[in-house]
Each structure stands twice: as structure tokens, then as C-alpha cells.
Design a protein around this motif. Structure first.
Motif, PDB file in Angstrom:
ATOM      1  N   VAL A   1      42.496  10.572  15.856  1.00 39.03           N
ATOM      2  CA  VAL A   1      41.739  11.797  16.150  1.00 39.03           C
ATOM      3  C   VAL A   1      40.238  11.507  16.041  1.00 39.03           C
ATOM      4  CG1 VAL A   1      41.286  14.168  15.375  1.00 39.03           C
ATOM      5  CG2 VAL A   1      43.598  13.229  15.228  1.00 39.03           C
ATOM      6  N   ILE A   2      39.465  11.971  17.042  1.00 34.80           N
ATOM      7  CA  ILE A   2      38.006  11.843  16.956  1.00 34.80           C
ATOM      8  C   ILE A   2      37.512  12.854  15.920  1.00 34.80           C
ATOM      9  CG2 ILE A   2      35.807  12.065  18.197  1.00 34.80           C
ATOM     10  CD1 ILE A   2      37.550   9.700  19.141  1.00 34.80           C
ATOM     11  N   ILE A   3      36.927  12.357  14.834  1.00 33.07           N
ATOM     12  CA  ILE A   3      36.485  13.260  13.764  1.00 33.07           C
ATOM     13  C   ILE A   3      35.008  13.616  13.885  1.00 33.07           C
ATOM     14  CG2 ILE A   3      38.282  12.634  12.123  1.00 33.07           C
ATOM     15  CD1 ILE A   3      36.254  10.744  10.765  1.00 33.07           C
ATOM     16  N   GLU A   4      34.249  12.783  14.578  1.00 35.21           N
ATOM     17  CA  GLU A   4      32.829  13.089  14.769  1.00 35.21           C
ATOM     18  C   GLU A   4      32.297  12.268  15.936  1.00 35.21           C
ATOM     19  OE1 GLU A   4      29.053  13.920  11.884  1.00 35.21           O
ATOM     20  OE2 GLU A   4      31.127  14.218  11.293  1.00 35.21           O
ATOM     21  N   THR A   5      31.343  12.859  16.654  1.00 36.22           N
ATOM     22  CA  THR A   5      30.693  12.178  17.777  1.00 36.22           C
ATOM     23  C   THR A   5      29.194  12.277  17.582  1.00 36.22           C
ATOM     24  OG1 THR A   5      32.521  12.768  19.250  1.00 36.22           O
ATOM     25  CG2 THR A   5      30.452  12.126  20.292  1.00 36.22           C
ATOM     26  N   ARG A   6      28.504  11.167  17.789  1.00 34.66           N
ATOM     27  CA  ARG A   6      27.043  11.153  17.668  1.00 34.66           C
ATOM     28  C   ARG A   6      26.444  10.579  18.944  1.00 34.66           C
ATOM     29  NH1 ARG A   6      26.032  12.670  12.492  1.00 34.66           N
ATOM     30  NH2 ARG A   6      27.426  11.922  10.872  1.00 34.66           N
ATOM     31  N   ILE A   7      25.271  11.067  19.296  1.00 39.14           N
ATOM     32  CA  ILE A   7      24.521  10.554  20.447  1.00 39.14           C
ATOM     33  C   ILE A   7      23.329   9.790  19.881  1.00 39.14           C
ATOM     34  CG2 ILE A   7      23.238  11.167  22.532  1.00 39.14           C
ATOM     35  CD1 ILE A   7      25.063  13.674  22.672  1.00 39.14           C
ATOM     36  N   ILE A   8      23.260   8.498  20.216  1.00 37.19           N
ATOM     37  CA  ILE A   8      22.329   7.577  19.571  1.00 37.19           C
ATOM     38  C   ILE A   8      21.413   6.936  20.610  1.00 37.19           C
ATOM     39  CG2 ILE A   8      22.177   5.507  18.097  1.00 37.19           C
ATOM     40  CD1 ILE A   8      23.629   7.880  16.777  1.00 37.19           C
ATOM     41  N   ASN A   9      20.116   6.871  20.317  1.00 34.77           N
ATOM     42  CA  ASN A   9      19.187   6.141  21.182  1.00 34.77           C
ATOM     43  C   ASN A   9      19.553   4.661  21.182  1.00 34.77           C
ATOM     44  OD1 ASN A   9      17.512   8.247  22.052  1.00 34.77           O
ATOM     45  ND2 ASN A   9      16.203   8.083  20.253  1.00 34.77           N
ATOM     46  N   HIS A  10      19.374   4.016  22.325  1.00 30.69           N
ATOM     47  CA  HIS A  10      19.674   2.596  22.489  1.00 30.69           C
ATOM     48  C   HIS A  10      18.965   1.786  21.397  1.00 30.69           C
ATOM     49  CE1 HIS A  10      20.819  -0.965  24.798  1.00 30.69           C
ATOM     50  NE2 HIS A  10      19.658  -1.451  24.434  1.00 30.69           N
ATOM     51  N   GLY A  11      19.736   0.955  20.688  1.00 25.93           N
ATOM     52  CA  GLY A  11      19.181   0.078  19.660  1.00 25.93           C
ATOM     53  C   GLY A  11      19.133   0.670  18.265  1.00 25.93           C
ATOM     54  N   ASP A  12      19.348   1.996  18.148  1.00 29.17           N
ATOM     55  CA  ASP A  12      19.332   2.633  16.827  1.00 29.17           C
ATOM     56  C   ASP A  12      20.699   2.486  16.151  1.00 29.17           C
ATOM     57  OD1 ASP A  12      16.725   3.391  17.216  1.00 29.17           O
ATOM     58  OD2 ASP A  12      17.148   5.530  17.434  1.00 29.17           O
ATOM     59  N   ALA A  13      20.730   2.804  14.864  1.00 27.50           N
ATOM     60  CA  ALA A  13      21.979   2.794  14.107  1.00 27.50           C
ATOM     61  C   ALA A  13      22.612   4.174  14.144  1.00 27.50           C
ATOM     62  CB  ALA A  13      21.710   2.392  12.658  1.00 27.50           C
ATOM     63  N   ALA A  14      23.934   4.203  14.191  1.00 27.56           N
ATOM     64  CA  ALA A  14      24.665   5.465  14.041  1.00 27.56           C
ATOM     65  C   ALA A  14      24.926   5.676  12.557  1.00 27.56           C
ATOM     66  CB  ALA A  14      25.982   5.415  14.801  1.00 27.56           C
ATOM     67  N   ILE A  15      24.980   6.916  12.144  1.00 29.92           N
ATOM     68  CA  ILE A  15      25.291   7.244  10.752  1.00 29.92           C
ATOM     69  C   ILE A  15      26.738   7.701  10.702  1.00 29.92           C
ATOM     70  CG2 ILE A  15      24.756   8.758   8.811  1.00 29.92           C
ATOM     71  CD1 ILE A  15      21.868   8.863   9.947  1.00 29.92           C
ATOM     72  N   ALA A  16      27.524   7.034   9.862  1.00 31.42           N
ATOM     73  CA  ALA A  16      28.951   7.347   9.759  1.00 31.42           C
ATOM     74  C   ALA A  16      29.151   8.704   9.101  1.00 31.42           C
ATOM     75  CB  ALA A  16      29.659   6.271   8.940  1.00 31.42           C
ATOM     76  N   PRO A  17      30.243   9.374   9.469  1.00 36.00           N
ATOM     77  CA  PRO A  17      30.594  10.609   8.770  1.00 36.00           C
ATOM     78  C   PRO A  17      31.110  10.268   7.370  1.00 36.00           C
ATOM     79  CG  PRO A  17      32.314  10.016  10.323  1.00 36.00           C
ATOM     80  CD  PRO A  17      31.183   9.036  10.520  1.00 36.00           C
ATOM     81  N   ALA A  18      31.427  11.297   6.595  1.00 36.54           N
ATOM     82  CA  ALA A  18      32.033  11.069   5.277  1.00 36.54           C
ATOM     83  C   ALA A  18      33.308  10.250   5.454  1.00 36.54           C
ATOM     84  CB  ALA A  18      32.343  12.401   4.609  1.00 36.54           C
ATOM     85  N   ASP A  19      33.634   9.425   4.458  1.00 40.74           N
ATOM     86  CA  ASP A  19      34.832   8.600   4.540  1.00 40.74           C
ATOM     87  C   ASP A  19      36.060   9.471   4.785  1.00 40.74           C
ATOM     88  OD1 ASP A  19      33.159   6.520   3.958  1.00 40.74           O
ATOM     89  OD2 ASP A  19      33.920   6.179   1.925  1.00 40.74           O
ATOM     90  N   PRO A  20      36.834   9.161   5.812  1.00 41.59           N
ATOM     91  CA  PRO A  20      38.029   9.962   6.086  1.00 41.59           C
ATOM     92  C   PRO A  20      39.120   9.677   5.049  1.00 41.59           C
ATOM     93  CG  PRO A  20      37.873   8.139   7.631  1.00 41.59           C
ATOM     94  CD  PRO A  20      36.627   8.107   6.795  1.00 41.59           C
ATOM     95  N   GLU A  21      40.059  10.601   4.954  1.00 40.55           N
ATOM     96  CA  GLU A  21      41.166  10.444   4.007  1.00 40.55           C
ATOM     97  C   GLU A  21      42.487  10.439   4.761  1.00 40.55           C
ATOM     98  OE1 GLU A  21      40.839  13.533   1.087  1.00 40.55           O
ATOM     99  OE2 GLU A  21      38.906  12.821   0.372  1.00 40.55           O
TER     100      GLU A  21
END
Length: 102
Positions: free
Chosen positions: A49-69
């Protein structure tokens, strides 16, 4: 205006860049005048299941969501790095089964 293309890129109108944060229920933009960067979609998936989606500028880091359980398992990180995003990604949560000792 803005629109999604099949390649997973988001484009915005003339000379604007989009800094966007997306969840399954909301899509919001903060638009700043600074050129037109290429952006990528990073989806975080847990147990199919997709739990989160982020839109990121090219070359930047994505920030992970809270650790899933996941019942009976311990979260063991993500399957790929998302420190420098250069293409759209699906990042899958890894789990290790908890083994009860007798």
C-alpha cells in the motif's frame, strides 16, 4: 497551470517552481519565482500500500514518513536510497519477522 504527465513529472506555468507536499487526500503548492525545476514523485510503500507520496525537486532528498508498522514484524528500513532523487521512485518498506524464542 499544473498537470501530471505519465513520466511522473509535475510541471507548472511560466517561470514558477513548485514545492509541493502530497498525501492521498491533499495536494498543496507553495509557488516561488525561481525558474522551472524538474521534479519527481517519490512514493513510500508498506505491505503493498502506498502510505505517502512526496514531490521532490531534482537532486533533493525525500523525507521518509514515520516508520510503518506490521504485526509480527519489525521495520528494517527502506529498499532504496532517496537522499538524492534524480527520477521518480517507489520506495518499499523492509520488515524482519520477529521470532519468538521458546
Amino acid at each position: 497551470g499544473s498537470y501530471f504527465q505519465g513520466s511522473g513529472f509535475l510541471e507548472v506555468g511560466h517561470e514558477d517552481s513548485a514545492h509541493a507536499y502530497y498525501t492521498s487526500n491533499t495536494l498543496g503548492f507553495r509557488v516561488v519565482r525561481e525558474g522551472l525545476p524538474q521534479v519527481h514523485i517519490v512514493e513510500f510503500e508498506s505491505d503493498g500500500v502506498i502510505i505517502e507520496t512526496r514531490i521532490i525537486n531534482h537532486g533533493d532528498a525525500a523525507i521518509a514518513p514515520a516508520d510503518p508498522e506490521k504485526e509480527g514484524y519489525i521495520f528494517d528500513g527502506w529498499d532504496v536510497s532517496f537522499d538524492t532523487v534524480t527520477e521518480s521512485l517507489t520506495v518499499i518498506a523492509l520488515f524482519e519477522e520477529i521470532i519468538e524464542e521458546e
